[in-house]
Write an enzyme that holds these catalytic residues in place. Structure first.
Site, short mmCIF file in Angstrom:
data_model
loop_
_atom_site.label_atom_id
_atom_site.label_comp_id
_atom_site.label_asym_id
_atom_site.label_seq_id
_atom_site.Cartn_x
_atom_site.Cartn_y
_atom_site.Cartn_z
N CYS A 158 40.05 36.55 41.38
CA CYS A 158 38.63 36.34 41.09
C CYS A 158 38.28 36.46 39.61
CB CYS A 158 37.76 37.29 41.91
SG CYS A 158 38.08 39.02 41.56
N HIS A 190 29.13 42.39 30.73
CA HIS A 190 27.98 42.13 31.60
C HIS A 190 27.00 41.16 30.97
CE1 HIS A 190 29.19 45.83 33.88
NE2 HIS A 190 29.07 44.90 34.79
C1 PEP Z 1 38.02 41.02 36.67
O1 PEP Z 1 38.23 42.06 36.04
O2 PEP Z 1 38.79 40.03 36.64
C2 PEP Z 1 36.81 40.88 37.48
C3 PEP Z 1 36.63 39.84 38.25
O3 PEP Z 1 35.87 41.84 37.35
P1 PEP Z 1 34.84 41.92 36.13
O4 PEP Z 1 34.99 40.69 35.28
O5 PEP Z 1 33.50 42.03 36.75
O6 PEP Z 1 35.29 43.17 35.47
#
Ligand code: PEP
Ligand code: MG
Length: 760
Positions: A686, A375
C-alpha cells in the site's frame, strides 16, 4: 511470419503503458520502435522528430539501424521518402526503395539491405510532429493494410510523443537553468526554481507569502474615501462571520470527516470582545481603522507565537487570516477577494488544518520551505492541490504577486512564465487527464496471461471515496484514520469516529475495507495531546506504540472500527509493528473490545481480519512468525524504505538515498511475500511503490497480486498489469533479486527499458 497489425493497433493500452513506463523521450521512442518492429516483423522501425524551426527531421529512435545514427541522421522537409511523406502529409509506401527517385541512402548505418520502405507522417491535425518509418529486406513487403495500421499507430502516438517531448524539453530547460545557477537567490533571474514534489499536478497563480508582513496589510484605505466608523467596522465583523460560517458549512458538506469546526478559532477570536472590542475602541479614539486592525492582529500574533502550547501557536495563521478578511470587508472589497483563488501560497510551515482551510478558500497550490511532512503531502494529494518543497532562501527570493506556474510533478516552479511555457503545460495537463481517465477502467484486472490482480484504493479523506468508486477499485486497502484526529482540537469520540467509519463502509457498498489504526507521531504529533518534543520522533512514540501506550484512545478507535464493520467485509491493520509481541498485544485489545461489545449487545463484525503493516526491518526478520499469527500482511513501502535504509522520507538532503530498488528492499519484499504464501495469508502493498511503473514487473514477479494505490493511478496500474506476462515478470524479479549492488539493479532497469522487447 504473420504480422500482428490488429494487435498492434488495437492494443492502445500497451502503447500508453509504454509512455507511462518511462517519460524520458529517448526511452519512450525506443520502446515504441522496438514494439512496432516486433509486431510487424519489420527489419527496421525508426522514428524521426520534426523541428519546425529548421524544417528538418532527425532520427531519434531506431530498431534495426545503427544506434550511432540516432541524432546524426537528418533529413530536410521533402528530402528522401521520409521527408516527402512528412512534407506531403501522407504515407508513402515503396516496394523497392533502391529504385525510387526519392530514396536517400545513408551509408554506414546498416540500411543497405532493406528494399521495402513505408513512411507515415506523425501529425497533430496538420501540425508535423515526425515520421514513423518501417523497412524490410523483402521487396514489396508492406501491404495497404500495413499502411492503415501504421497510420493508426502514428495517430495514437502523435499526442503521446508530443507531450513527452514537451515535458522533457521543459525539464531539460529547467535542469539547465538550475545547473547554471550557483546560488539559490540567482535562480529568480533565470525564472526557474527547482524543488521537490510533494503533491503532483500543475498550478498557475500569483505568489502569496502567508507569513509575509506585507500581506498582513495588503489592502489600503482609499485616502479620498470618507473615514471608516465603528459602525462600518461592526458591519465588517458581521460580514466576516457570515463568510466564515459559509466556509465552514461548505467544508462540512465536502469534507465531513475532517471539517469539524475547522474555522472555530476564527469564530472564537471574532467573538472575543478583547479582540473586536479593542479594535472598535482604537477606531473610536481616532486610530485609522485598517491600522487599528493591524495593531490588534499583531498583538495577538505576538502573544500566540510565544505561547508554550503548540495548539495556541498554531492559531497564528488564523488570526492573520482573520485580520485580512476584516480589512477587506471593511474596505468593501469583493468577497471573492477574501479567498485564495488564483494564488499559490508560499509558507514556511503549514499544518494539515491550514491546508484544509486554504483548500476551502480555493488556493491553487502550495510552496513550502520547511520540508514537507508526510501528512501534509498526503492531504494535499487527496485534495488535489499541487505542493512543492523548496529551500527557505529560494522561498524568500520569490516576490509577492509574482506570476508563477508550478509543475509539481517534477517540482519545478516557473516565475513569470512566457506563453510557450503555458502552452506546453496546457498540453501536458490534457495528456495527464487522458492517462488518468476513469472511463478506461475495467471491473477486473487481469495480467496478459489471465491471472487476476486486485486494485484497492488508499483513502485519506472520505472525499477520496468518490474517485475510488469512479475508478472501480475493488475495495479500500488502506484507510489512513489519522486525519480526523489531526485537524481537531481534541480526540474524536468513539461515536464521532463511528459515524466517519460507517460512511466509509457504506460507500464502499460491500467491498473490503481495511482500516489502519492511528498512525501519528513521527513528523506529526497531535498538538492537543502532548507538549513533549522528541529528539528522534520517527523512532519515538509513533503509530502502534502510541496506541498501545494510550489504551483508552486505542479502545475507542477499535470499537468504532468493529462497529462500523457490522455486516460488512472489514479488516484492521496495525502500523509500525516491530515484533510479534506488538501484534499480539494489539490483537488482545481487539478481543477485549469484542467481549465488551458482546456484553453491551452492540453489533459489530466478529470476523474482522487483523493484519500487520510491514514497515520495519525488525518485522521483516520475524515475518514468518508474524505471518503465522496475523490474518494478512500489508507492505507499507514508504516506511519500509525509510527504516530499512535509515533515510528520512521527508528530508530533502537525503532524498537521493531513498531508493525503492535497493537490493535490501527487493529482498525484504520477496521475503514478506514468500512468508505470506507459506502461511497462506494475503499479502498486499500500500505504499507509493505499489503504483511505480518501473517496479511493477518486480512486484508482480515476486507474487504480489494486491495493490492499494491512490485511485487516480488505477488506470495506469491496470494497463501495466494487462501488459504483463507473469512468467516474464518472475524472470525479471529473479534477476533483480540476484543483484547485490544498487548500481546493478539500476543498470538492469535501464537496460530493460531500452532493450528489445520483441514478442515471439
Ligand atoms: C507506508 O508507510 O508505506 C504507508 C502506506 O503508510 P504511510 O505512508 O501512511 O506512513
Ligand atoms: Mg507508514
Amino acid at each position: 511470419m504473420k504480422k500482428r497489425n490488429v494487435d498492434l493497433v488495437c492494443d492502445i493500452a500497451e502503447l500508453i503503458s509504454l509512455a507511462e513506463g518511462g517519460r524520458d523521450r529517448r526511452e519512450l521512442l525506443q520502446k515504441v520502435v522496438t514494439s512496432v518492429a516486433g509486431h510487424m516483423h519489420a527489419d527496421v522501425c525508426s522514428i524521426y522528430i520534426y523541428d519546425e524551426e529548421h524544417k528538418e527531421l532527425t532520427l531519434r529512435a531506431t530498431q534495426g539501424l545503427d544506434l550511432m545514427a540516432i541524432g546524426e541522421v537528418k533529413l530536410k522537409l521533402g528530402e528522401g521518402i521520409t521527408g516527402r511523406a512528412v512534407r506531403e502529409l501522407r504515407p508513402i509506401c515503396v516496394g523497392t526503395a533502391s529504385q525510387s527517385s526519392s530514396y536517400k541512402f545513408f551509408p554506414g548505418i546498416h540500411e543497405e539491405d532493406y528494399e521495402a520502405f513505408l513512411a507515415v507522417p506523425i501529425l497533430r491535425g496538420l501540425r508535423r510532429i515526425g515520421a514513423l518509418v518501417v523497412q524490410a529486406g523483402e521487396a514489396n513487403y508492406f501491404t495497404p493494410n500495413d499502411v492503415k495500421a501504421l497510420r493508426a499507430i502514428a495517430a495514437q502516438l502523435a499526442t503521446m510523443i508530443e507531450n513527452v517531448q514537451l515535458l522533457s524539453e521543459a525539464r531539460e530547460e529547467a535542469a539547465a537553468a538550475a545547473a547554471a545557477v550557483p546560488a539559490p537567490k540567482k535562480v529568480i533571474a533565470d525564472s526557474i526554481i527547482r524543488g521537490r514534489s510533494a503533491s503532483t499536478g500543475t498550478a498557475r497563480g500569483k505568489a502569496f507569502t502567508l507569513d509575509s508582513a506585507e500581506n498582513e496589510t495588503c489592502a489600503l484605505p482609499d485616502p479620498d474615501a470618507p473615514p471608516i466608523t465603528v459602525e462600518d467596522f461592526e458591519r465588517a465583523v458581521e460580514n466576516t462571520a457570515d463568510q466564515i460560517d459559509k466556509l465552514q458549512r461548505q467544508m462540512s458538506e465536502d469534507l465531513a470527516d475532517v471539517a469539524v469546526l475547522i474555522f472555530s478559532a476564527h469564530l472564537l477570536i471574532l467573538e472575543d470582545q478583547q479582540f473586536t472590542g479593542r479594535i472598535a475602541n482604537l477606531i473610536h479614539t481616532g486610530t485609522e481603522a485598517v491600522q487599528a486592525i493591524a495593531t490588534v492582529v499583531n498583538e495577538y500574533v505576538e502573544i500566540f507565537s510565544k505561547s508554550k502550547m503548540p495548539l495556541i501557536r498554531e492559531k497564528v495563521l488564523d488570526v492573520k487570516d482573520l485580520g485580512n478578511r476584516l480589512t477587506r470587508n471593511l474596505l468593501n472589497e469583493e468577497s471573492d477577494e477574501c479567498d485564495y483563488r488564483g494564488q499559490i501560497i508560499i509558507a514556511h510551515e503549514l499544518l494539515p488544518s491550514d491546508i484544509l482551510k486554504l483548500s476551502a478558500e480555493n488556493v491553487e497550490g502550495f510552496i513550502v520551505s520547511s520540508g514537507v511532512t508526510s501528512h501534509n503531502a498526503i492531504i494535499s494529494r487527496s485534495l488535489g492541490i499541487p505542493m512543492v518543497a523548496i529551500s527557505r532562501d529560494q522561498a524568500d527570493s520569490i516576490p509577492d504577486g509574482e506570476e508563477m506556474l508550478m509543475d509539481a510533478e517534477q517540482g519545478i516552479i516557473y516565475l513569470h512564465p512566457g506563453c510557450e511555457v503555458y502552452d506546453k503545460y496546457r498540453e501536458l495537463e490534457s495528456a495527464w487527464k487522458m492517462l488518468h481517465d476513469a472511463s478506461d477502467m475495467k471491473e477486473q484486472t487481469l495480467t496478459k496471461c489471465g491471472e487476476q490482480v486486485n486494485i484497492y484504493a488508499n483513502i485519506n479523506l472520505l472525499s477520496d471515496l468518490k474517485p475510488a468508486r469512479e475508478f472501480k477499485v475493488e475495495g479500500v486497502g488502506l484507510y489512513r484514520s489519522e486525519f480526523p484526529f489531526i485537524v481537531r482540537n481534541d480526540f474524536p469520540t468513539e461515536e464521532e469516529q463511528y459515524v466517519i467509519y460507517k460512511k466509509l463502509v457504506d460507500q464502499m457498498e460491500g467491498r473490503t475495507v481495511t482500516f489502519r489504526t492511528l498512525d501519528i507521531g513521527g513528523d506529526k504529533m497531535l498538538s492537543y495531546y502532548s507538549n513533549v518534543t522528541e529528539a528522534n520522533p520517527f523512532l519515538g512514540m509513533r503509530a502502534i506504540r502510541f496506541s498501545l501506550q494510550n489504551k483508552d484512545i486505542f479502545t475507542q478507535q477499535l470499537r468504532a472500527f468493529l462497529r462500523a464493520g457490522a455486516n460488512a467485509d472489514t479488516r484492521i491493520m496495525f502500523p509500525l509493528v516491530s515484533s510479534v509481541d506488538d501484534f499480539i498485544a494489539a490483537r488482545d485489545i481487539v478481543q477485549e473490545c469484542m467481549i465488551s461489545l458482546d456484553a453491551e449487545g452492540i453489533a459489530y463484525n466478529p470476523k474482522t481480519k487483523l493484519g500487520v503493516m510491514m514497515e520495519l526491518p525488525s518485522a521483516v526478520e520475524v515475518v514468518d512468525e508474524l505471518a503465522h499469527e496475523a490474518d494478512f500482511l500489508s507492505i507499507g513501502s514508504n516506511d519500509l524504505i525509510q527504516y530499512m535504509l535509515a533515510v528520512d522520507r521527508t528530508n530533502e538532503m537525503v532524498s537521493k538515498l531513498y531508493l525503492a530498488h535497493h537490493p535490501a528492499i527487493l529482498r525484504a519484499i520477496n521475503r514478506i511475500v514468500s512468508a505470506g504464501m507459506t502461511h497462506n495469508i494475503d499479502v498486499s502493498i500500500c505504499g507509493d511503490l505499489s503504483a511505480d511503473p518501473r517496479m511493477l514487473p518486480f512486484l508482480l514477479g515476486v507474487g504480489l497480486k494486491k495493490f492499494s494505490i491512490d485511485s487516480v493511478n488505477a488506470p495506469t496500474v491496470q494497463r501495466l498489469v494487462n501488459a504483463t506476462n507473469l512468467a516474464e515478470a518472475e524472470e525479471i524479479a529473479n534477476c533483480m533479486l540476484d543483484f547485490g549492488r544498487i548500481s546493478e539493479v539500476e543498470a538492469f532497469l535501464l537496460d530493460r527499458n531500452l532493450a528489445k522487447e520483441v514478442e515471439a
